[in-house]
Scaffold this motif. Sequence first.
Motif, PDB file in Angstrom:
ATOM      1  N   LEU A   1       5.541   1.927   0.813  1.00  0.00           N
ATOM      2  CA  LEU A   1       5.588   3.047  -0.120  1.00  0.00           C
ATOM      3  C   LEU A   1       4.232   3.744  -0.162  1.00  0.00           C
ATOM      4  O   LEU A   1       3.171   3.093  -0.114  1.00  0.00           O
ATOM      5  CB  LEU A   1       5.952   2.572  -1.530  1.00  0.00           C
ATOM      6  N   ALA A   2       4.275   5.056  -0.292  1.00  0.00           N
ATOM      7  CA  ALA A   2       3.038   5.846  -0.404  1.00  0.00           C
ATOM      8  C   ALA A   2       2.511   5.764  -1.835  1.00  0.00           C
ATOM      9  O   ALA A   2       3.254   5.958  -2.791  1.00  0.00           O
ATOM     10  CB  ALA A   2       3.313   7.294  -0.028  1.00  0.00           C
ATOM     11  N   LEU A   3       1.218   5.456  -1.964  1.00  0.00           N
ATOM     12  CA  LEU A   3       0.589   5.347  -3.287  1.00  0.00           C
ATOM     13  C   LEU A   3       0.122   6.721  -3.748  1.00  0.00           C
ATOM     14  O   LEU A   3      -0.704   7.374  -3.084  1.00  0.00           O
ATOM     15  CB  LEU A   3      -0.600   4.380  -3.215  1.00  0.00           C
ATOM     16  N   LEU A   4       0.640   7.164  -4.884  1.00  0.00           N
ATOM     17  CA  LEU A   4       0.333   8.502  -5.383  1.00  0.00           C
ATOM     18  C   LEU A   4      -0.911   8.538  -6.266  1.00  0.00           C
ATOM     19  O   LEU A   4      -1.746   9.442  -6.161  1.00  0.00           O
ATOM     20  CB  LEU A   4       1.530   9.055  -6.165  1.00  0.00           C
ATOM     21  N   GLU A   5      -1.033   7.584  -7.184  1.00  0.00           N
ATOM     22  CA  GLU A   5      -2.152   7.565  -8.133  1.00  0.00           C
ATOM     23  C   GLU A   5      -2.137   6.233  -8.885  1.00  0.00           C
ATOM     24  O   GLU A   5      -1.261   5.395  -8.671  1.00  0.00           O
ATOM     25  CB  GLU A   5      -2.048   8.726  -9.138  1.00  0.00           C
ATOM     26  N   ALA A   6      -3.106   6.061  -9.755  1.00  0.00           N
ATOM     27  CA  ALA A   6      -3.160   4.896 -10.644  1.00  0.00           C
ATOM     28  C   ALA A   6      -3.136   5.394 -12.084  1.00  0.00           C
ATOM     29  O   ALA A   6      -3.786   6.397 -12.413  1.00  0.00           O
ATOM     30  CB  ALA A   6      -4.404   4.068 -10.391  1.00  0.00           C
ATOM     31  N   VAL A   7      -2.382   4.691 -12.948  1.00  0.00           N
ATOM     32  CA  VAL A   7      -2.297   5.074 -14.356  1.00  0.00           C
ATOM     33  C   VAL A   7      -2.607   3.859 -15.221  1.00  0.00           C
ATOM     34  O   VAL A   7      -2.142   2.744 -14.939  1.00  0.00           O
ATOM     35  CB  VAL A   7      -0.905   5.665 -14.696  1.00  0.00           C
ATOM     36  N   HIS A   8      -3.420   4.078 -16.236  1.00  0.00           N
ATOM     37  CA  HIS A   8      -3.860   2.985 -17.108  1.00  0.00           C
ATOM     38  C   HIS A   8      -3.296   3.173 -18.514  1.00  0.00           C
ATOM     39  O   HIS A   8      -2.828   4.261 -18.868  1.00  0.00           O
ATOM     40  CB  HIS A   8      -5.384   2.931 -17.149  1.00  0.00           C
TER      41      HIS A   8
ATOM     42  N   CYS B   1       5.146   5.337  -4.848  1.00  0.00           N
ATOM     43  CA  CYS B   1       4.924   4.457  -6.002  1.00  0.00           C
ATOM     44  C   CYS B   1       3.643   4.866  -6.700  1.00  0.00           C
ATOM     45  O   CYS B   1       2.840   5.630  -6.164  1.00  0.00           O
ATOM     46  CB  CYS B   1       4.860   2.988  -5.580  1.00  0.00           C
ATOM     47  N   ILE B   2       3.463   4.361  -7.875  1.00  0.00           N
ATOM     48  CA  ILE B   2       2.245   4.610  -8.660  1.00  0.00           C
ATOM     49  C   ILE B   2       1.712   3.275  -9.142  1.00  0.00           C
ATOM     50  O   ILE B   2       2.458   2.451  -9.692  1.00  0.00           O
ATOM     51  CB  ILE B   2       2.525   5.549  -9.848  1.00  0.00           C
ATOM     52  N   GLN B   3       0.429   3.036  -8.929  1.00  0.00           N
ATOM     53  CA  GLN B   3      -0.212   1.825  -9.463  1.00  0.00           C
ATOM     54  C   GLN B   3      -0.220   1.937 -10.987  1.00  0.00           C
ATOM     55  O   GLN B   3      -0.578   2.975 -11.540  1.00  0.00           O
ATOM     56  CB  GLN B   3      -1.633   1.696  -8.923  1.00  0.00           C
ATOM     57  N   ILE B   4       0.145   0.836 -11.675  1.00  0.00           N
ATOM     58  CA  ILE B   4       0.305   0.913 -13.133  1.00  0.00           C
ATOM     59  C   ILE B   4      -0.263  -0.336 -13.789  1.00  0.00           C
ATOM     60  O   ILE B   4      -0.147  -1.452 -13.255  1.00  0.00           O
ATOM     61  CB  ILE B   4       1.795   1.118 -13.514  1.00  0.00           C
TER      62      ILE B   4
ATOM     63  N   GLY C   1      -4.205   0.360   3.342  1.00  0.00           N
ATOM     64  CA  GLY C   1      -4.770   1.704   3.236  1.00  0.00           C
ATOM     65  C   GLY C   1      -4.232   2.410   2.013  1.00  0.00           C
ATOM     66  O   GLY C   1      -4.327   1.890   0.882  1.00  0.00           O
ATOM     67  N   ASP C   2      -3.639   3.588   2.177  1.00  0.00           N
ATOM     68  CA  ASP C   2      -3.063   4.350   1.075  1.00  0.00           C
ATOM     69  C   ASP C   2      -1.607   3.999   0.837  1.00  0.00           C
ATOM     70  O   ASP C   2      -0.925   4.676   0.056  1.00  0.00           O
ATOM     71  CB  ASP C   2      -3.178   5.852   1.355  1.00  0.00           C
ATOM     72  N   ALA C   3      -1.144   2.951   1.487  1.00  0.00           N
ATOM     73  CA  ALA C   3       0.251   2.516   1.320  1.00  0.00           C
ATOM     74  C   ALA C   3       0.272   1.166   0.610  1.00  0.00           C
ATOM     75  O   ALA C   3      -0.697   0.403   0.608  1.00  0.00           O
ATOM     76  CB  ALA C   3       0.952   2.430   2.670  1.00  0.00           C
ATOM     77  N   VAL C   4       1.425   0.897   0.010  1.00  0.00           N
ATOM     78  CA  VAL C   4       1.654  -0.381  -0.667  1.00  0.00           C
ATOM     79  C   VAL C   4       2.843  -1.050   0.006  1.00  0.00           C
ATOM     80  O   VAL C   4       3.903  -0.421   0.199  1.00  0.00           O
ATOM     81  CB  VAL C   4       1.935  -0.180  -2.166  1.00  0.00           C
ATOM     82  N   LEU C   5       2.676  -2.323   0.356  1.00  0.00           N
ATOM     83  CA  LEU C   5       3.751  -3.105   0.967  1.00  0.00           C
ATOM     84  C   LEU C   5       4.388  -3.955  -0.125  1.00  0.00           C
ATOM     85  O   LEU C   5       3.724  -4.811  -0.729  1.00  0.00           O
ATOM     86  CB  LEU C   5       3.205  -3.986   2.090  1.00  0.00           C
ATOM     87  N   VAL C   6       5.658  -3.712  -0.388  1.00  0.00           N
ATOM     88  CA  VAL C   6       6.390  -4.424  -1.441  1.00  0.00           C
ATOM     89  C   VAL C   6       7.256  -5.483  -0.791  1.00  0.00           C
ATOM     90  O   VAL C   6       8.109  -5.169   0.045  1.00  0.00           O
ATOM     91  CB  VAL C   6       7.250  -3.443  -2.264  1.00  0.00           C
ATOM     92  N   ARG C   7       7.042  -6.761  -1.202  1.00  0.00           N
ATOM     93  CA  ARG C   7       7.690  -7.883  -0.518  1.00  0.00           C
ATOM     94  C   ARG C   7       8.914  -8.426  -1.234  1.00  0.00           C
ATOM     95  O   ARG C   7       9.516  -9.391  -0.790  1.00  0.00           O
ATOM     96  CB  ARG C   7       6.667  -9.009  -0.324  1.00  0.00           C
TER      97      ARG C   7
END
Length: 408
Positions: free
Chosen positions: A82-89, A103-106, A129-135
């Motif tokens: 999945l392509a990582l768009l941003e991070a939200v806190h 996806c978005i880091q949360i 890199g800028d991608a996230v691997l979801v297992r």
Amino acid sequence: MGRFRPFGALISLARAQELVLAAAQPLEASESMELAAAAGRVLAAAVVADHDVPGFDRSAMDGYAVRAADVAGALPAEPARLALLEAVHAGHQPRSEVSAGSCIQIATGAPLPEGAEAVVKVEDTARDGDAVLVRVAVERGKHVVPQGEDMCAGDEVLSSGMVLTPARVGVLAALGLAQAQVYRRPRVMVLPTGTELVPPGRPLQAGQVYDSNAPALAPLVQQAGGVSERTPALGDELGVLEKALCAAAASSDIVVVTGGSSVGERDLLAPAMKRLGSIEFHGVAVKPGKPVLCGRLDGTLVLGLPGNPTSCLLTAWLFLRPALRQMARRPPDLRRWQTAKLTTAVRAVQGRDQLMLVRLEGTGDALRATPCYRGSGAIMSMALADGVVALPAGSGASTGERIEVELL
């Protein structure tokens, strides 16, 4: 030379407690209290949530907000990319919407972004890199706290009459309330009597003793839900006592007089109450505690407790504490008993129930109860006691007998 005024007919302990409770009506007045001081107080009005808590869908985990369909077939050996768009806190709004393949880091507590349906724990992912691997695959709603899961707008979350525990104070704070509407605490005025009494911290003269009753009653009143004040020790003069009683009755919910309730020539409470108000009872068939008096003055409950320290504290536990809890609208005490083996025989008392203070040692079947009553004038009797054993009039107990001990 003065004369004694003997007690009339004594009433039973149970009947005396009934009469005191009948006179201790729950208070109606309420006040607004800052949350920091509200714990232990009793709610005077129901609390209805005016908004959902939480007010938005939020993440229950640190991880990545995803669409369920994008990770439906994810496996450790074949992760979804999945392509990582941003991070939200927490405390911040996401700027992006989760679309197909992204996806978005949360962070825990952060609002769920638009388009996201679930959260994948960070432990089940890897970065490339800028991608996230979801297992792993996740279903809709996984690791998401939905809006209103804790409280829904319109729900009664706390009822009138509830005691505010720390968690219930937290409920009020979660709704944004800075204050609570609580019942007013009963006001208790303590009138120590006796020319021999000296407040702690001052030097004693010949024949004087320190007043231990008023300082000991203050925390008892507080624990029962009340607030106490005290006067300086009153001299043994009828006019002085009557003036103090009238002033205390005008400003308090309960007046407690320590000493002066027995039958000696300087025990002036009964004569004063006969002149000024009314007496419900004077004299209880119990040892210690026989001189207890209960009356009313201008609608205010007046309790006369023995001046001897152990008798004073024990009768306060028997009469004042439950009266205060009822007036403060607190639930009755949860009375607790333990069975123990008596280490020393206790002789019967004729004509009066006996309350034997005991110290407990050991555990389980080996629990032992040792009488620690040193006389009604010895404060150490109460200080050493873990519980009290009630023995009916004319009944004693033998060494080794298993007895029921009510814990203090």
